[in-house]
Design an enzyme around this catalytic site. Sequence first.
Site, PDB file in Angstrom:
ATOM      1  N   HIS A  51       0.833  -1.200   0.000  1.00  0.00           N
ATOM      2  CA  HIS A  51       0.000   0.000   0.000  1.00  0.00           C
ATOM      3  C   HIS A  51       0.864   1.244   0.000  1.00  0.00           C
ATOM      4  O   HIS A  51       1.856   1.329   0.713  1.00  0.00           O
ATOM      5  CB  HIS A  51      -0.936   0.015   1.199  1.00  0.00           C
ATOM      6  CG  HIS A  51      -2.170   0.811   0.925  1.00  0.00           C
ATOM      7  ND1 HIS A  51      -2.189   2.181   1.005  1.00  0.00           N
ATOM      8  CD2 HIS A  51      -3.407   0.456   0.526  1.00  0.00           C
ATOM      9  CE1 HIS A  51      -3.391   2.629   0.683  1.00  0.00           C
ATOM     10  NE2 HIS A  51      -4.150   1.599   0.384  1.00  0.00           N
ATOM     11  N   PHE A 235      -5.245 -11.527  13.145  1.00  0.00           N
ATOM     12  CA  PHE A 235      -5.707 -10.416  13.976  1.00  0.00           C
ATOM     13  C   PHE A 235      -7.234 -10.377  13.941  1.00  0.00           C
ATOM     14  O   PHE A 235      -7.824 -10.014  12.924  1.00  0.00           O
ATOM     15  CB  PHE A 235      -5.104  -9.106  13.467  1.00  0.00           C
ATOM     16  CG  PHE A 235      -3.700  -9.270  12.959  1.00  0.00           C
ATOM     17  CD1 PHE A 235      -2.716  -9.835  13.772  1.00  0.00           C
ATOM     18  CD2 PHE A 235      -3.361  -8.917  11.667  1.00  0.00           C
ATOM     19  CE1 PHE A 235      -1.425 -10.026  13.301  1.00  0.00           C
ATOM     20  CE2 PHE A 235      -2.073  -9.101  11.184  1.00  0.00           C
ATOM     21  CZ  PHE A 235      -1.102  -9.659  12.007  1.00  0.00           C
ATOM     22  N   ASP A 237     -10.516  -9.227  13.888  1.00  0.00           N
ATOM     23  CA  ASP A 237     -11.270  -7.982  13.752  1.00  0.00           C
ATOM     24  C   ASP A 237     -12.679  -8.276  13.237  1.00  0.00           C
ATOM     25  O   ASP A 237     -13.214  -9.347  13.487  1.00  0.00           O
ATOM     26  CB  ASP A 237     -10.512  -7.008  12.831  1.00  0.00           C
ATOM     27  CG  ASP A 237     -10.421  -7.511  11.387  1.00  0.00           C
ATOM     28  OD1 ASP A 237     -10.888  -8.638  11.114  1.00  0.00           O
ATOM     29  OD2 ASP A 237      -9.890  -6.772  10.530  1.00  0.00           O
ATOM     30  N   ASP A 311      -3.008 -13.392   7.028  1.00  0.00           N
ATOM     31  CA  ASP A 311      -3.941 -12.331   7.429  1.00  0.00           C
ATOM     32  C   ASP A 311      -3.859 -11.152   6.460  1.00  0.00           C
ATOM     33  O   ASP A 311      -4.876 -10.652   5.976  1.00  0.00           O
ATOM     34  CB  ASP A 311      -3.627 -11.875   8.854  1.00  0.00           C
ATOM     35  CG  ASP A 311      -4.636 -10.849   9.368  1.00  0.00           C
ATOM     36  OD1 ASP A 311      -4.617  -9.695   8.889  1.00  0.00           O
ATOM     37  OD2 ASP A 311      -5.445 -11.191  10.245  1.00  0.00           O
ATOM     38  N   TYR A 312      -2.642 -10.685   6.163  1.00  0.00           N
ATOM     39  CA  TYR A 312      -2.464  -9.569   5.226  1.00  0.00           C
ATOM     40  C   TYR A 312      -3.161  -9.885   3.898  1.00  0.00           C
ATOM     41  O   TYR A 312      -3.848  -9.049   3.318  1.00  0.00           O
ATOM     42  CB  TYR A 312      -0.976  -9.333   4.930  1.00  0.00           C
ATOM     43  CG  TYR A 312      -0.156  -8.698   6.024  1.00  0.00           C
ATOM     44  CD1 TYR A 312      -0.737  -7.989   7.077  1.00  0.00           C
ATOM     45  CD2 TYR A 312       1.236  -8.784   5.995  1.00  0.00           C
ATOM     46  CE1 TYR A 312       0.046  -7.403   8.063  1.00  0.00           C
ATOM     47  CE2 TYR A 312       2.027  -8.201   6.973  1.00  0.00           C
ATOM     48  CZ  TYR A 312       1.430  -7.512   8.008  1.00  0.00           C
ATOM     49  OH  TYR A 312       2.213  -6.933   8.977  1.00  0.00           O
ATOM     50  N   ASP A 316      -6.562  -8.068   2.223  1.00  0.00           N
ATOM     51  CA  ASP A 316      -6.564  -7.458   0.888  1.00  0.00           C
ATOM     52  C   ASP A 316      -7.590  -8.129  -0.020  1.00  0.00           C
ATOM     53  O   ASP A 316      -8.260  -7.463  -0.810  1.00  0.00           O
ATOM     54  CB  ASP A 316      -5.165  -7.553   0.257  1.00  0.00           C
ATOM     55  CG  ASP A 316      -4.257  -6.452   0.757  1.00  0.00           C
ATOM     56  OD1 ASP A 316      -4.778  -5.487   1.337  1.00  0.00           O
ATOM     57  OD2 ASP A 316      -3.034  -6.549   0.594  1.00  0.00           O
TER      58      ASP A 316
END
EC number: 3.2.2.-
Length: 338
Positions: A51, A235, A237, A311-312, A316
């Site tokens: 990003h 994570f 969320d 997770d990343y 995305d």
Amino acid sequence: MGPPLSPRESARFVAENSRDVLVDHEGVRRAAELLLPAAAAWRVEQWKSLHELNPRGADEAALGWVFLVDSLNFSFWAEREDSKCAVRYGGTPYTGYWALCAAVNRALDQGIPITSASYYATVSLEQVRDIFRSDTAVPMPLMEERHRILNETGKILLEKFGGSFLNCVQKSGRSAQKLMQLIVENFPSYRDEAEFEGKRIAFYKRAQILVADTWSVLEGKGDGCFEDISSITMFADYRLPQILVYLGALKYSDELLKKLLKGEMLLNGDKQEVEIRGCSIWCVELIRDRLLELLEKGENSPVEINSVLLDYHLWDYAREHREDMKGVPFHRTRCIYY
């Protein structure tokens, strides 16, 4: 009650005792197969190019940026999809988490030292409202809490770590787990804990993402060379559970699904909210394990797939498939932990 279970053990315990959320093992297998073609190419170095708003450096200033942003990395969801907080930066409007990053970069460009602990330890609510102002009529949520956390976190960083998050990182001795514990022990707003079926559990979403972003901004080198980075879970969320349901790896009971489709709020610490978060973590752990099995069977050279990189990628993927996922509800919880 003793210390909480670790995020991984918390997730396993919740998944084993969950009533309204189920990890679907066939869905886990299919999700791993879907992600497999891209997985072999995942690298920590990609974080900076992932990003345009992420810092480009691997220095104390970049760590200061990451620490500030993750201290405020919570509750960006909009009450209405057609009415969101947005921050325009470099001619582009950003929403959600990226609106926060855009606001930080906008402030830095204007000469406001927002990533300096000595600045945000005493910043006023009025200044915080101005720094994180939206370019739409919808403000960023929980502005008073963001102000309180900035003051509290800044004071602690000054008192205990000489105003630099790098000092905290160096105290960890290149251990992801030790850094996570240092963060949770010293900064109260990172203590993302709950009680479930008589046990104290912990998800530590922001503490874990801060460890992961530290590893990423330092590209896994020097002070960020965490040998135990694979001990960090995903994570928990409100977006990741949504993508896991969309992929068929997570299933909700009819009762819970109805509640979410109606847009009912779940309180932080409620049983169903804990089940969603715990089962999501465990689901990603199982997808990771399956991905590793598939990669080992393949012709590829050994690849380090951990839950951070997974997770990343999922996060995305969720943003790229936002339109496809419109029929899948996310759980609505307003809190400072995620």
